[in-house]
Design a protein around this motif. Structure first.
Motif, PDB file in Angstrom:
ATOM      1  N   TYR A   1      -4.365   7.185  -3.841  1.00 14.16           N
ATOM      2  CA  TYR A   1      -5.763   6.817  -4.129  1.00 14.16           C
ATOM      3  C   TYR A   1      -6.086   5.487  -3.460  1.00 14.16           C
ATOM      4  N   ASN A   2      -5.194   4.538  -3.686  1.00 14.87           N
ATOM      5  CA  ASN A   2      -5.462   3.169  -3.253  1.00 14.87           C
ATOM      6  C   ASN A   2      -5.674   3.091  -1.746  1.00 14.87           C
ATOM      7  N   HIS A   3      -4.775   3.710  -0.972  1.00 16.27           N
ATOM      8  CA  HIS A   3      -4.970   3.520   0.459  1.00 16.27           C
ATOM      9  C   HIS A   3      -6.033   4.437   1.054  1.00 16.27           C
ATOM     10  N   THR A   4      -6.288   5.606   0.427  1.00 16.48           N
ATOM     11  CA  THR A   4      -7.354   6.456   0.990  1.00 16.48           C
ATOM     12  C   THR A   4      -8.742   5.984   0.586  1.00 16.48           C
ATOM     13  N   LEU A   5      -8.855   5.399  -0.591  1.00 14.66           N
ATOM     14  CA  LEU A   5     -10.197   5.066  -1.066  1.00 14.66           C
ATOM     15  C   LEU A   5     -10.507   3.577  -0.932  1.00 14.66           C
ATOM     16  N   ASP A   6      -9.534   2.834  -0.426  1.00 14.41           N
ATOM     17  CA  ASP A   6      -9.623   1.372  -0.431  1.00 14.41           C
ATOM     18  C   ASP A   6     -10.945   0.823   0.088  1.00 14.41           C
ATOM     19  N   LYS A   7     -11.397   1.334   1.211  1.00 13.07           N
ATOM     20  CA  LYS A   7     -12.603   0.787   1.846  1.00 13.07           C
ATOM     21  C   LYS A   7     -13.879   1.208   1.109  1.00 13.07           C
ATOM     22  N   ILE A   8     -13.744   2.225   0.271  1.00 17.09           N
ATOM     23  CA  ILE A   8     -14.933   2.839  -0.312  1.00 17.09           C
ATOM     24  C   ILE A   8     -15.270   2.276  -1.682  1.00 17.09           C
ATOM     25  N   ILE A   9     -14.231   1.916  -2.425  1.00 14.69           N
ATOM     26  CA  ILE A   9     -14.452   1.667  -3.844  1.00 14.69           C
ATOM     27  C   ILE A   9     -14.236   0.208  -4.210  1.00 14.69           C
ATOM     28  N   VAL A  10     -14.728  -0.151  -5.383  1.00 15.89           N
ATOM     29  CA  VAL A  10     -14.450  -1.473  -5.939  1.00 15.89           C
ATOM     30  C   VAL A  10     -13.436  -1.278  -7.053  1.00 15.89           C
ATOM     31  N   LYS A  11     -12.355  -2.056  -6.975  1.00 20.11           N
ATOM     32  CA  LYS A  11     -11.294  -1.943  -7.963  1.00 20.11           C
ATOM     33  C   LYS A  11     -11.234  -3.207  -8.808  1.00 20.11           C
ATOM     34  N   GLN A  12     -10.428  -3.099  -9.855  1.00 19.65           N
ATOM     35  CA  GLN A  12     -10.175  -4.261 -10.710  1.00 19.65           C
ATOM     36  C   GLN A  12      -9.273  -5.241  -9.960  1.00 19.65           C
ATOM     37  N   LYS A  13      -9.542  -6.537 -10.097  1.00 24.59           N
ATOM     38  CA  LYS A  13      -8.662  -7.526  -9.473  1.00 24.59           C
ATOM     39  C   LYS A  13      -7.462  -7.731 -10.391  1.00 24.59           C
ATOM     40  N   TRP A  14      -6.288  -7.453  -9.854  1.00 25.29           N
ATOM     41  CA  TRP A  14      -5.075  -7.525 -10.681  1.00 25.29           C
ATOM     42  C   TRP A  14      -4.541  -8.951 -10.703  1.00 25.29           C
ATOM     43  N   SER A  15      -3.914  -9.316 -11.805  1.00 26.26           N
ATOM     44  CA  SER A  15      -3.318 -10.649 -11.940  1.00 26.26           C
ATOM     45  C   SER A  15      -2.320 -10.915 -10.805  1.00 26.26           C
ATOM     46  N   ASP A  16      -2.347 -12.139 -10.284  1.00 25.19           N
ATOM     47  CA  ASP A  16      -1.446 -12.509  -9.187  1.00 25.19           C
ATOM     48  C   ASP A  16       0.022 -12.473  -9.583  1.00 25.19           C
ATOM     49  N   HIS A  17       0.287 -12.579 -10.872  1.00 28.93           N
ATOM     50  CA  HIS A  17       1.679 -12.720 -11.316  1.00 28.93           C
ATOM     51  C   HIS A  17       2.243 -11.430 -11.885  1.00 28.93           C
ATOM     52  N   SER A  18       1.679 -10.313 -11.473  1.00 34.08           N
ATOM     53  CA  SER A  18       2.046  -9.072 -12.132  1.00 34.08           C
ATOM     54  C   SER A  18       1.836  -7.899 -11.181  1.00 34.08           C
ATOM     55  N   ILE A  19       2.518  -6.800 -11.440  1.00 33.37           N
ATOM     56  CA  ILE A  19       2.191  -5.593 -10.687  1.00 33.37           C
ATOM     57  C   ILE A  19       1.734  -4.480 -11.630  1.00 33.37           C
ATOM     58  N   ASN A  20       0.938  -3.589 -11.064  1.00 29.82           N
ATOM     59  CA  ASN A  20       0.331  -2.508 -11.828  1.00 29.82           C
ATOM     60  C   ASN A  20       1.398  -1.605 -12.453  1.00 29.82           C
ATOM     61  N   ASN A  21       1.093  -1.042 -13.635  1.00 29.52           N
ATOM     62  CA  ASN A  21       2.020  -0.058 -14.214  1.00 29.52           C
ATOM     63  C   ASN A  21       1.538   1.377 -13.976  1.00 29.52           C
ATOM     64  N   TYR A  22       0.474   1.516 -13.183  1.00 27.60           N
ATOM     65  CA  TYR A  22      -0.024   2.832 -12.751  1.00 27.60           C
ATOM     66  C   TYR A  22      -0.467   3.708 -13.916  1.00 27.60           C
ATOM     67  N   ALA A  23      -0.957   3.048 -14.970  1.00 28.28           N
ATOM     68  CA  ALA A  23      -1.418   3.808 -16.133  1.00 28.28           C
ATOM     69  C   ALA A  23      -2.813   4.381 -15.902  1.00 28.28           C
ATOM     70  N   TYR A  24      -3.638   3.680 -15.117  1.00 23.29           N
ATOM     71  CA  TYR A  24      -5.032   4.110 -14.905  1.00 23.29           C
ATOM     72  C   TYR A  24      -5.445   3.820 -13.471  1.00 23.29           C
ATOM     73  N   PHE A  25      -6.452   4.573 -13.003  1.00 23.04           N
ATOM     74  CA  PHE A  25      -7.061   4.218 -11.729  1.00 23.04           C
ATOM     75  C   PHE A  25      -8.579   4.121 -11.911  1.00 23.04           C
ATOM     76  N   PRO A  26      -9.028   2.979 -12.423  1.00 20.16           N
ATOM     77  CA  PRO A  26     -10.465   2.812 -12.635  1.00 20.16           C
ATOM     78  C   PRO A  26     -11.162   2.291 -11.383  1.00 20.16           C
ATOM     79  N   ILE A  27     -12.388   2.753 -11.168  1.00 19.04           N
ATOM     80  CA  ILE A  27     -13.188   2.253 -10.051  1.00 19.04           C
ATOM     81  C   ILE A  27     -14.576   1.884 -10.564  1.00 19.04           C
ATOM     82  N   VAL A  28     -15.271   1.026  -9.815  1.00 21.38           N
ATOM     83  CA  VAL A  28     -16.638   0.671 -10.171  1.00 21.38           C
ATOM     84  C   VAL A  28     -17.564   1.125  -9.048  1.00 21.38           C
TER      85      VAL A  28
END
Ligand SMILES: *Cc1c(COP(=O)(O)O)cnc(C)c1O
Length: 513
Positions: free
Chosen positions: A261-288
């Motif tokens: 999702y992330n690399h195919t939709l990257d240019k198209i969608i607005v995502k949540q800004k993730w904390s600099d000190h953490s990595i995603n746990n891939y629980a959700y893929f929300p877009i705005v």
């Protein structure tokens, strides 16, 4: 139908082994051996201590409030707790259920977590706690929140229902605050069908909570707390143990989908800004999306192809009347009206949803319009001409103009599903002598106003110009066109020249790239 989420079912043989054990022991609940085993294994896996399993995430919150005395009446008035409006209803309804008034403060527009800058002004003598949510697993600004809590002597209980296995600065995020809670509901990343957990900072709080979840009974003849029943049963623990055995595999599969999702939709969608000190746990893929109308349209479009997406989280909780009467919180209102979660679960075949997502989300992307037929572009400029005076068609031959732009310049913009152009910027970034890129045309269909498309177009034009070796970007507009002047100023342009042309003041603006 491709659902937005699907519960993970682990190996049935393994589950049956556990069930056989339960049948032999006939110990079904009340802190049975499987609940004890799951407690230990979760503490080890998550790297935490003082973990208490309970019957669900909502009761986990309520038990945590009670254990930490958040519900205590202050000077004859109900206690208050400061929390976020952008969450699942249980975050706030659990407070209300315990007689604590939720006080909502607005969220950060990028991280979507409670914005700590808004906390202090919401503190009153009744405030006893802060209940932030690591929303979609994204860690809150835990240090900032801790400072405020220390200064005002408040408890912190994190609703970490989404944050299973999230690390912050290499440590479990669940270690922050006086307590953090997990939901182990079937739809969560890790589950026990129904279930929850509280992770306490202090041992004594854990001991107190153990009594609270078992009717307040401390020993067979002694009831020394007002308690409730919030125990986890053995069958739930058995499911939890089986899922835990496979959690790496679950996360890996989710990560692959998330990354795609992330690399195919990257240019198209607005995502949540993730904390600099953490990595995603891939629980959700929300877009705005740009607007609520787009959300409703997209849901309909995707439903017609049997794909379900969900408005998580909508509505913003301060507008839920059963919680009380609250003033609107603009950031949360805005995000919540435009957010959607895409399907994400381990056995999702991402190829079944990507083409549709690309098709429908593509209309929000700023793309090269070079390949669109000339007429489509001419049609757009003609449509926009009613907003310009003198209009483009009065000044130039449109078809020639478009052909030249395509040949010598760059045309970027957006178009909808029917290939109708909805915004356009045309510029020349080919003057290698002067290294000046010239913006020749910019217009956005008023239907698409308020989405900052114009700003995005300008910035993208500047980026492309810089790529072409340009050092400066220039544009001209009429002095009366205040809206355009504002827009260019905001994008870094400043006035470089004035020209009186037949009584019309043309302003030349330029920006360093
Ligand atoms: C799921 C969820 C809860 C409630 O958990 P249950 O186990 O369903 O009671 C609470 N808060 C948030 C943010 C959630 O997503």
């Amino acid at each position: 139908m491709i659902p937005v989420t699907k519960p993970y079912l682990p190996s049935r043989e393994k589950l049956e082994d556990y069930v056989d054990g339960i049948y032999e022991r006939k110990w079904l609940t009340n802190n049975g051996p499987l609940v004890q085993e799951l407690t230990k294994r979760l503490e080890k896996y998550l790297g935490v201590e003082n973990l208490l399993l309970v019957s669900n995430g909502t009761l986990a919150l309520q038990i945590a409030y009670r254990t930490l005395g958040v519900n205590k009446v202050v000077n004859g008035k109900s206690a208050e707790a400061i929390t976020t409006p952008f969450s699942f209803i249980a975050t706030a309804s659990s407070l209300k259920w315990e007689g604590i008034n939720p006080v909502f403060v607005d969220i950060d527009p990028e991280t979507w977590c409670l914005d700590p800058n808004n906390i202090e002004s919401a503190i009153t003598p009744q405030t006893r706690a802060i209940i932030p949510v690591h929303v979609f697993g994204n860690p809150c600004d835990v240090e900032f929140i801790q400072d405020i809590a220390d200064k005002h002597d408040l408890k912190i209980i994190y609703d970490a229902a989404h944050a299973f296995d999230v690390k912050y600065k290499e440590q479990s995020i669940l270690k922050y605050g006086d307590a953090s809670i997990l939901s182990l509901h079937a739809t969560k990343l890790f589950h026990s069908i129904e279930g929850g957990a509280i992770i306490f900072k202090r041992r004594e709080d854990l001991e107190k909570a153990k009594k609270l979840i078992n009717f307040g009974i401390s020993s067979p003849d002694c009831i020394d707390e007002l308690g409730i029943n919030a125990k986890m049963g053995e069958f739930n623990a058995a499911m939890g143990l089986c899922v835990l055995d496979e959690i790496q595999n679950v996360k890996e599969k989710r990560r692959n989908i998330w990354d795609t999702y992330n690399h195919t939709l990257d240019k198209i969608i607005v995502k949540q800004k993730w904390s600099d000190h953490s990595i995603n746990n891939y629980a959700y893929f929300p877009i705005v999306l740009p607007s609520e109308k787009d959300v409703l349209n997209l849901m309909q479009d995707l439903a017609s192809e049997n794909i379900q997406v969900r408005r998580y989280f909508h509505p913003s909780l301060e507008s839920v009347k059963v919680l009380g009467d609250y003033a609107e919180l603009p950031v949360s209102q805005s995000i919540s009206s435009k957010v959607l979660c895409l399907p994400l679960y381990p056995d999702l075949n991402v190829k079944d949803v990507l083409p549709s997502l690309q098709k429908y989300l593509g209309q929000f992307a700023i793309v090269d319009l070079k390949d669109l037929p000339d007429e489509k572009i001419v049609e757009f400029i003609q449509d926009m001409d009613k907003y310009f005076s003198p209009s483009m068609s009065e000044r130039v031959n449109l078809i020639e103009y478009v052909r030249k732009l395509k040949e010598k310049g760059i045309i970027l913009g957006t178009y909808n599903k029917k290939y109708k152009v909805t915004s356009l910027i045309g510029f020349y970034a080919n003057n290698s002598d002067s290294q000046i890129s010239f913006i020749s045309y910019l217009a956005v269909d008023p239907l698409y106003k308020g989405r900052q498309i114009a700003t995005k177009l300008i910035l993208e034009a500047m980026r492309r110009s810089a790529e072409n070796g340009m050092k400066k970007c220039v544009v001209s507009t009429w002095a009366e066109n205040k809206e355009a002047l504002n827009l260019y100023n905001k994008s870094g342009f400043y006035e470089s020249d004035l020209n009186n042309n037949n009584g019309r003041l043309t302003i030349y603006l330029e920006a360093k790239i």
